[in-house]
Motif scaffolding. Structure first.
Motif, PDB file in Angstrom:
ATOM      1  N   MET A   1     -28.605  -3.766  -0.290  1.00 59.74           N
ATOM      2  CA  MET A   1     -27.498  -3.710   0.319  1.00 59.74           C
ATOM      3  C   MET A   1     -26.737  -2.416  -0.594  1.00 59.74           C
ATOM      4  SD  MET A   1     -24.675  -6.105   1.372  1.00 59.74           S
ATOM      5  CE  MET A   1     -22.741  -5.787   1.335  1.00 59.74           C
ATOM      6  N   LYS A   2     -26.006  -1.459   0.257  1.00 62.82           N
ATOM      7  CA  LYS A   2     -25.433  -0.425  -0.534  1.00 62.82           C
ATOM      8  C   LYS A   2     -23.897  -0.473  -0.073  1.00 62.82           C
ATOM      9  CE  LYS A   2     -25.353   4.542  -0.805  1.00 62.82           C
ATOM     10  NZ  LYS A   2     -25.898   5.798  -0.272  1.00 62.82           N
ATOM     11  N   ALA A   3     -22.981  -0.446  -1.173  1.00 62.56           N
ATOM     12  CA  ALA A   3     -21.536  -0.564  -1.102  1.00 62.56           C
ATOM     13  C   ALA A   3     -20.966   0.651  -0.873  1.00 62.56           C
ATOM     14  CB  ALA A   3     -21.112  -1.124  -2.333  1.00 62.56           C
ATOM     15  N   TYR A   4     -19.957   0.615  -0.009  1.00 59.42           N
ATOM     16  CA  TYR A   4     -19.005   1.775   0.139  1.00 59.42           C
ATOM     17  C   TYR A   4     -18.622   2.357  -1.324  1.00 59.42           C
ATOM     18  CZ  TYR A   4     -15.927   4.994   2.480  1.00 59.42           C
ATOM     19  OH  TYR A   4     -15.590   6.250   3.179  1.00 59.42           O
ATOM     20  N   PRO A   5     -18.590   3.720  -1.610  1.00 56.18           N
ATOM     21  CA  PRO A   5     -18.481   4.216  -2.817  1.00 56.18           C
ATOM     22  C   PRO A   5     -16.855   4.145  -3.020  1.00 56.18           C
ATOM     23  CG  PRO A   5     -19.535   5.908  -1.667  1.00 56.18           C
ATOM     24  CD  PRO A   5     -19.463   4.843  -0.480  1.00 56.18           C
ATOM     25  N   VAL A   6     -16.605   3.572  -4.225  1.00 56.14           N
ATOM     26  CA  VAL A   6     -15.122   3.128  -4.656  1.00 56.14           C
ATOM     27  C   VAL A   6     -14.383   4.397  -4.630  1.00 56.14           C
ATOM     28  CG1 VAL A   6     -13.614   2.206  -6.440  1.00 56.14           C
ATOM     29  CG2 VAL A   6     -15.931   1.068  -6.065  1.00 56.14           C
ATOM     30  N   LYS A   7     -14.745   5.448  -5.097  1.00 50.58           N
ATOM     31  CA  LYS A   7     -13.996   6.765  -5.129  1.00 50.58           C
ATOM     32  C   LYS A   7     -13.756   7.003  -3.758  1.00 50.58           C
ATOM     33  CE  LYS A   7     -14.227  11.657  -6.672  1.00 50.58           C
ATOM     34  NZ  LYS A   7     -13.955  12.114  -5.484  1.00 50.58           N
ATOM     35  N   SER A   8     -14.588   7.016  -2.734  1.00 56.78           N
ATOM     36  CA  SER A   8     -14.108   7.310  -1.435  1.00 56.78           C
ATOM     37  C   SER A   8     -13.314   6.229  -0.789  1.00 56.78           C
ATOM     38  CB  SER A   8     -15.348   7.352  -0.445  1.00 56.78           C
ATOM     39  OG  SER A   8     -16.372   8.103  -0.978  1.00 56.78           O
ATOM     40  N   LEU A   9     -13.241   5.063  -1.317  1.00 55.31           N
ATOM     41  CA  LEU A   9     -12.405   4.073  -0.663  1.00 55.31           C
ATOM     42  C   LEU A   9     -10.889   4.352  -1.206  1.00 55.31           C
ATOM     43  CD1 LEU A   9     -11.595   1.475   0.523  1.00 55.31           C
ATOM     44  CD2 LEU A   9     -12.285   0.372  -1.599  1.00 55.31           C
ATOM     45  N   TYR A  10     -10.516   4.885  -2.500  1.00 58.16           N
ATOM     46  CA  TYR A  10      -9.554   5.153  -3.199  1.00 58.16           C
ATOM     47  C   TYR A  10      -8.751   6.361  -2.389  1.00 58.16           C
ATOM     48  CZ  TYR A  10      -8.869   1.734  -6.674  1.00 58.16           C
ATOM     49  OH  TYR A  10      -8.910   0.333  -7.073  1.00 58.16           O
ATOM     50  N   GLU A  11      -9.941   7.334  -2.041  1.00 58.58           N
ATOM     51  CA  GLU A  11      -9.379   8.497  -1.381  1.00 58.58           C
ATOM     52  C   GLU A  11      -8.785   8.274  -0.025  1.00 58.58           C
ATOM     53  OE1 GLU A  11     -12.542  11.748  -3.448  1.00 58.58           O
ATOM     54  OE2 GLU A  11     -12.784  11.113  -1.726  1.00 58.58           O
ATOM     55  N   GLU A  12      -9.574   7.484   0.820  1.00 62.16           N
ATOM     56  CA  GLU A  12      -9.012   7.263   2.069  1.00 62.16           C
ATOM     57  C   GLU A  12      -7.598   6.264   1.977  1.00 62.16           C
ATOM     58  OE1 GLU A  12     -13.658   6.847   4.064  1.00 62.16           O
ATOM     59  OE2 GLU A  12     -12.392   4.956   3.645  1.00 62.16           O
ATOM     60  N   MET A  13      -7.466   5.521   1.145  1.00 60.99           N
ATOM     61  CA  MET A  13      -6.227   4.732   1.089  1.00 60.99           C
ATOM     62  C   MET A  13      -5.300   5.322   0.441  1.00 60.99           C
ATOM     63  SD  MET A  13      -7.685   1.309  -0.897  1.00 60.99           S
ATOM     64  CE  MET A  13      -6.144   0.835  -1.497  1.00 60.99           C
ATOM     65  N   ALA A  14      -5.210   6.458  -0.557  1.00 56.08           N
ATOM     66  CA  ALA A  14      -4.261   7.472  -0.874  1.00 56.08           C
ATOM     67  C   ALA A  14      -3.856   8.354   0.334  1.00 56.08           C
ATOM     68  CB  ALA A  14      -4.859   8.297  -1.984  1.00 56.08           C
ATOM     69  N   PHE A  15      -4.906   8.798   1.147  1.00 54.31           N
ATOM     70  CA  PHE A  15      -4.598   9.713   2.081  1.00 54.31           C
ATOM     71  C   PHE A  15      -3.865   8.931   3.240  1.00 54.31           C
ATOM     72  CE2 PHE A  15      -6.150  11.849   6.019  1.00 54.31           C
ATOM     73  CZ  PHE A  15      -5.936  13.217   5.634  1.00 54.31           C
ATOM     74  N   ILE A  16      -4.262   7.952   3.684  1.00 53.22           N
ATOM     75  CA  ILE A  16      -3.270   6.999   4.499  1.00 53.22           C
ATOM     76  C   ILE A  16      -1.804   6.823   3.880  1.00 53.22           C
ATOM     77  CG2 ILE A  16      -3.246   5.002   5.690  1.00 53.22           C
ATOM     78  CD1 ILE A  16      -6.377   4.911   5.883  1.00 53.22           C
ATOM     79  N   ALA A  17      -2.028   6.189   2.753  1.00 53.32           N
ATOM     80  CA  ALA A  17      -0.483   5.718   2.333  1.00 53.32           C
ATOM     81  C   ALA A  17       0.338   7.158   2.121  1.00 53.32           C
ATOM     82  CB  ALA A  17      -0.923   5.485   0.732  1.00 53.32           C
ATOM     83  N   HIS A  18      -0.299   8.194   1.553  1.00 52.88           N
ATOM     84  CA  HIS A  18       0.685   9.278   1.633  1.00 52.88           C
ATOM     85  C   HIS A  18       1.406   9.769   2.981  1.00 52.88           C
ATOM     86  CE1 HIS A  18       1.845  13.361   0.275  1.00 52.88           C
ATOM     87  NE2 HIS A  18       1.316  14.054   1.318  1.00 52.88           N
ATOM     88  N   HIS A  19       0.334   9.642   3.905  1.00 51.86           N
ATOM     89  CA  HIS A  19       0.754  10.160   5.099  1.00 51.86           C
ATOM     90  C   HIS A  19       1.694   9.128   5.982  1.00 51.86           C
ATOM     91  CE1 HIS A  19      -0.729  14.167   5.154  1.00 51.86           C
ATOM     92  NE2 HIS A  19      -1.719  13.725   4.662  1.00 51.86           N
ATOM     93  N   PHE A  20       1.352   7.961   6.008  1.00 47.06           N
ATOM     94  CA  PHE A  20       1.984   6.961   6.947  1.00 47.06           C
ATOM     95  C   PHE A  20       2.837   6.050   5.902  1.00 47.06           C
ATOM     96  CE2 PHE A  20      -1.494   7.015  10.098  1.00 47.06           C
ATOM     97  CZ  PHE A  20      -0.841   8.059  10.757  1.00 47.06           C
TER      98      PHE A  20
END
Length: 59
Positions: free
Chosen positions: A1-20
């Protein structure tokens, strides 16, 4: 099983948090597909605001 990359998760979270300005817990409650969907929506809004053409790869 391959996990979603943590770096990508943080980038997405920061992107959403920054804009919304959503909280960490609000964003963490989103499943992966919904988080990616909000990132695409924010990118679409940014492209329109910047006068950039629509993604040429969208059909």
């Amino acid at each position: 099983m391959k996990a979603y990359p943590v770096k990508s998760l943080y980038e997405e979270m920061a992107f959403i948090a920054h804009h919304f300005h959503w909280s960490h817990s609000d964003i963490m409650q989103l499943d992966h597909a919904e988080r990616r969907r909000w990132c695409r929506e924010i990118s679409t809004i940014n492209r329109k605001l910047n006068g950039a053409p629509a993604n040429p790869f969208d059909i």
